[in-house]
Design an enzyme around this catalytic site. Structure first.
Site, PDB file in Angstrom:
ATOM      1  N   CYS A 109      21.746 -67.429  -1.085  1.00 19.78           N
ATOM      2  CA  CYS A 109      22.262 -68.885  -0.836  1.00 19.78           C
ATOM      3  C   CYS A 109      23.815 -69.052  -1.585  1.00 19.78           C
ATOM      4  O   CYS A 109      23.611 -68.916  -2.820  1.00 19.78           O
ATOM      5  CB  CYS A 109      22.187 -70.200  -0.719  1.00 19.78           C
ATOM      6  SG  CYS A 109      20.847 -70.536   0.423  1.00 19.78           S
TER       7      CYS A 109
ATOM      8  N   GLU B   6      26.361 -71.581  -5.497  1.00 18.25           N
ATOM      9  CA  GLU B   6      25.120 -71.789  -6.604  1.00 18.25           C
ATOM     10  C   GLU B   6      25.785 -70.067  -7.167  1.00 18.25           C
ATOM     11  O   GLU B   6      24.886 -69.768  -8.080  1.00 18.25           O
ATOM     12  CB  GLU B   6      23.859 -71.619  -5.929  1.00 18.25           C
ATOM     13  CG  GLU B   6      23.017 -70.950  -5.919  1.00 18.25           C
ATOM     14  CD  GLU B   6      21.801 -71.770  -5.089  1.00 18.25           C
ATOM     15  OE1 GLU B   6      21.621 -72.221  -4.371  1.00 18.25           O
ATOM     16  OE2 GLU B   6      20.211 -70.510  -5.436  1.00 18.25           O
TER      17      GLU B   6
ATOM     18  N   ARG C 289      18.708 -75.852  -9.485  1.00 18.12           N
ATOM     19  CA  ARG C 289      19.296 -74.623 -10.068  1.00 18.12           C
ATOM     20  C   ARG C 289      19.472 -74.399 -11.349  1.00 18.12           C
ATOM     21  O   ARG C 289      20.331 -73.246 -10.921  1.00 18.12           O
ATOM     22  CB  ARG C 289      20.089 -73.834  -8.688  1.00 18.12           C
ATOM     23  CG  ARG C 289      19.615 -74.054  -7.122  1.00 18.12           C
ATOM     24  CD  ARG C 289      18.327 -73.032  -6.521  1.00 18.12           C
ATOM     25  NE  ARG C 289      17.539 -72.869  -5.755  1.00 18.12           N
ATOM     26  CZ  ARG C 289      16.711 -73.872  -5.500  1.00 18.12           C
ATOM     27  NH1 ARG C 289      16.185 -74.627  -6.920  1.00 18.12           N
ATOM     28  NH2 ARG C 289      16.277 -73.877  -4.837  1.00 18.12           N
TER      29      ARG C 289
HETATM   30  C1  LIG Z   1      18.078 -62.461  -0.422  1.00 17.84           C
HETATM   31  C2  LIG Z   1      17.863 -63.034  -1.278  1.00 17.84           C
HETATM   32  C3  LIG Z   1      17.173 -64.316  -1.041  1.00 17.84           C
HETATM   33  C4  LIG Z   1      17.212 -65.137  -2.290  1.00 17.84           C
HETATM   34  N1  LIG Z   1      16.312 -66.606  -1.520  1.00 17.84           N
HETATM   35  C5  LIG Z   1      16.338 -67.349  -3.539  1.00 17.84           C
HETATM   36  C6  LIG Z   1      16.083 -68.350  -3.163  1.00 17.84           C
HETATM   37  O1  LIG Z   1      14.719 -68.708  -2.034  1.00 17.84           O
HETATM   38  N2  LIG Z   1      15.947 -69.567  -3.874  1.00 17.84           N
HETATM   39  C7  LIG Z   1      16.637 -69.340  -4.943  1.00 17.84           C
HETATM   40  O2  LIG Z   1      16.476 -70.250  -5.975  1.00 17.84           O
HETATM   41  N3  LIG Z   1      17.846 -68.401  -5.189  1.00 17.84           N
HETATM   42  C8  LIG Z   1      17.429 -67.540  -3.854  1.00 17.84           C
HETATM   43  N4  LIG Z   1      18.082 -66.136  -4.337  1.00 17.84           N
HETATM   44  C9  LIG Z   1      19.389 -65.741  -5.630  1.00 17.84           C
HETATM   45  C10 LIG Z   1      17.871 -65.812  -6.638  1.00 17.84           C
HETATM   46  O3  LIG Z   1      17.044 -64.051  -6.152  1.00 17.84           O
HETATM   47  C11 LIG Z   1      17.511 -66.293  -7.776  1.00 17.84           C
HETATM   48  O4  LIG Z   1      18.436 -66.487  -7.856  1.00 17.84           O
HETATM   49  C12 LIG Z   1      17.597 -65.218  -8.212  1.00 17.84           C
HETATM   50  O5  LIG Z   1      15.139 -66.419  -9.380  1.00 17.84           O
HETATM   51  C13 LIG Z   1      18.256 -64.768  -9.379  1.00 17.84           C
HETATM   52  O6  LIG Z   1      17.297 -63.711 -10.791  1.00 17.84           O
HETATM   53  P1  LIG Z   1      18.232 -62.213 -11.086  1.00 17.84           P
HETATM   54  O7  LIG Z   1      17.170 -61.953 -12.339  1.00 17.84           O
HETATM   55  O8  LIG Z   1      18.958 -61.539  -9.976  1.00 17.84           O
HETATM   56  O9  LIG Z   1      19.146 -62.958 -12.373  1.00 17.84           O
HETATM   57  P2  LIG Z   1      20.796 -62.703 -12.440  1.00 17.84           P
HETATM   58  O10 LIG Z   1      21.145 -62.684 -10.748  1.00 17.84           O
HETATM   59  O11 LIG Z   1      21.042 -61.427 -12.676  1.00 17.84           O
HETATM   60  O12 LIG Z   1      21.434 -63.298 -12.751  1.00 17.84           O
HETATM   61  C14 LIG Z   1      21.850 -65.345 -12.679  1.00 17.84           C
HETATM   62  C15 LIG Z   1      22.164 -65.804 -13.888  1.00 17.84           C
HETATM   63  O13 LIG Z   1      21.154 -65.868 -14.618  1.00 17.84           O
HETATM   64  C16 LIG Z   1      21.343 -65.006 -16.007  1.00 17.84           C
HETATM   65  N5  LIG Z   1      20.285 -64.425 -16.691  1.00 17.84           N
HETATM   66  C17 LIG Z   1      19.371 -63.655 -15.546  1.00 17.84           C
HETATM   67  N6  LIG Z   1      18.604 -63.028 -16.884  1.00 17.84           N
HETATM   68  C18 LIG Z   1      18.657 -63.267 -18.010  1.00 17.84           C
HETATM   69  C19 LIG Z   1      18.114 -63.879 -19.005  1.00 17.84           C
HETATM   70  N7  LIG Z   1      17.190 -62.916 -19.158  1.00 17.84           N
HETATM   71  N8  LIG Z   1      18.163 -64.438 -20.190  1.00 17.84           N
HETATM   72  C20 LIG Z   1      19.621 -65.971 -19.796  1.00 17.84           C
HETATM   73  N9  LIG Z   1      20.159 -65.271 -18.715  1.00 17.84           N
HETATM   74  C21 LIG Z   1      19.940 -64.390 -17.930  1.00 17.84           C
HETATM   75  C22 LIG Z   1      22.361 -64.592 -15.786  1.00 17.84           C
HETATM   76  O14 LIG Z   1      23.082 -64.300 -16.867  1.00 17.84           O
HETATM   77  C23 LIG Z   1      23.146 -65.206 -14.214  1.00 17.84           C
HETATM   78  O15 LIG Z   1      23.848 -66.447 -14.582  1.00 17.84           O
HETATM   79  C24 LIG Z   1      18.227 -65.266  -3.134  1.00 17.84           C
HETATM   80  C25 LIG Z   1      18.725 -64.216  -3.516  1.00 17.84           C
HETATM   81  C26 LIG Z   1      18.672 -63.361  -1.679  1.00 17.84           C
HETATM   82  C27 LIG Z   1      19.473 -62.296  -2.642  1.00 17.84           C
END
Ligand SMILES: Cc1cc2nc3c(=O)[nH]c(=O)nc-3n(C[C@H](O)[C@H](O)[C@H](O)COP(=O)(O)OP(=O)(O)OC[C@H]3O[C@@H](n4cnc5c(N)ncnc54)[C@H](O)[C@@H]3O)c2cc1C
Length: 310
Positions: free
Chosen positions: A232, A303, A181
């Site tokens: 998670c 996480e 992660r």
């Molecule tokens: C219902 C549910 C199920 C999920 N299942 C999984 C799963 O199976 N596996 C898993 O790994 N995760 C899972 N997640 C967690 C999450 O969806 C993932 O980690 C997802 O990829 C995060 O993407 P985001 O765009 O929402 O990032 P954000 O939550 O907006 O950001 C996460 C981090 O990344 C940074 N960031 C975001 N975009 C950029 C960018 N362009 N440049 C630099 N930094 C950036 C942010 O600053 C922050 O530190 C789940 C979440 C939910 C709500």
């Protein structure tokens, strides 16, 4: 707090693509979070570069937000400028490589599910593991998002990044350090992932769809996807010791602090049952950590990224 002079240059640069004192509860999957001083959604990469350079000159902190699906924003909110990439519209591009694969390039603000859907439609294998992971491609890369079936680092071939100094740099996969992660990039914070290139391989479309259905059934059966959560909450301390199992065995399914609750379906999901605050989520997370520590001698680490003023 940002002052009137900063508000003015932000308005001059972004017009209605910047809002001030914006409640972050509107922009996170947990539906929690105090106000961001300024939330900027540039329309072009050029605007984004000018924004990052100006913010740096002025010493304003910069926070990058993707889909907000893996963050807990504190109740006091985020100081400085919060920037999202969702306003930059670019197509997903496909090109054959010389080894029989297909290179898929996309802007970091594109939703991960769009990449998964494109891959399925075109009969390309490699992205099914990410089906059902919400958020953007940039967030998925930053977090090296994944499941037991795969992770982003397994398909990534290059990322293009905007450095804090305003330079656009492309890093091939071998320069990136993949961990559980997390994906380490050889660039200082705060950088913005602008674009990613992933490599997929042609496969039988019927088999891909049937794999997709199987993975989605498994996800739906094990996760409370309809509840506002950030996925998670804790990292798994070891592959044979998933955090959810430890929390369950510690008897914490259903535990709550105010409207912050531990899911009874998946103990590593903390969800917002209505009006939960970040403070309540953090108090519940502390209680979980302490109980698991006492019971198993294991310290759970979040996480979810906790961002904002504490
Ligand atoms: C219902 C549910 C199920 C999920 N299942 C999984 C799963 O199976 N596996 C898993 O790994 N995760 C899972 N997640 C967690 C999450 O969806 C993932 O980690 C997802 O990829 C995060 O993407 P985001 O765009 O929402 O990032 P954000 O939550 O907006 O950001 C996460 C981090 O990344 C940074 N960031 C975001 N975009 C950029 C960018 N362009 N440049 C630099 N930094 C950036 C942010 O600053 C922050 O530190 C789940 C979440 C939910 C709500």
């Amino acid at each position: 707090m940002i002052g009137e002079a900063d508000r003015k240059w932000l308005r001059d640069l972004l017009a209605d693509r910047v809002v001030f004192d914006e409640p972050m509860a509107r922009h996170t999957s947990l539906r929690i979070g105090g106000p961001a001083d300024a939330l900027a959604l540039p329309a072009t990469v050029d605007q984004l570069i000018r924004l990052v350079c100006r913010a740096r000159q002025k010493g304003l902190p910069l926070t990058v937000l993707g889909g907000g699906t893996n963050v807990l924003v504190t109740d006091k909110g985020i100081r400085g400028i919060t920037v999202g990439l969702g306003g930059i519209a670019t197509p997903v591009r496909l090109a054959a490589d010389n080894r029989g694969g297909v290179l898929v390039s996309a802007h970091a603000g594109v939703e991960t599910r769009r990449i998964c859907a494109t891959a399925l439609k075109k009969g390309l294998a490699g992205m099914n593991f990410a089906l059902g992971i919400p958020g953007t491609l940039g967030g998925a890369i930053r977090m090296n998002a994944g499941t037991a079936a795969g992770q982003m680092a397994g398909v990534l071939t290059a990322v293009t990044v905007l450095t804090p100094g305003g330079q656009v740099k492309r890093y091939p996969r071998w320069m990136l350090e993949a961990g559980y992660r997390r994906l380490g990039l050889p660039v200082k914070e705060p950088f913005v992932i602008l674009e990613a290139e992933i490599r997929l391989t042609p496969a039988n479309r019927d088999e891909l769809y049937s794999e997709a259905r199987r993975l989605m059934r498994r996800r739906t059966a094990s996760q409370p996807a309809w509840r506002p959560s950030a996925g998670c909450f804790f990292r798994n301390p070891a592959p044979d010791k998933p955090a959810g199992m430890l929390i369950d065995q510690a008897g914490l399914k259903g535990a709550a602090v105010g409207d912050a609750q531990v899911s009874t379906r998946h103990a590593n999901f903390i969800f917002n049952a209505g009006q939960a605050t970040a403070g309540q989520v953090l108090e519940l997370a502390d209680r979980i950590r302490e109980t698991v520590r006492q019971r198993f001698g294991i310290i759970l680490e979040p996480e979810v990224k906790i961002i904002g003023e504490t």
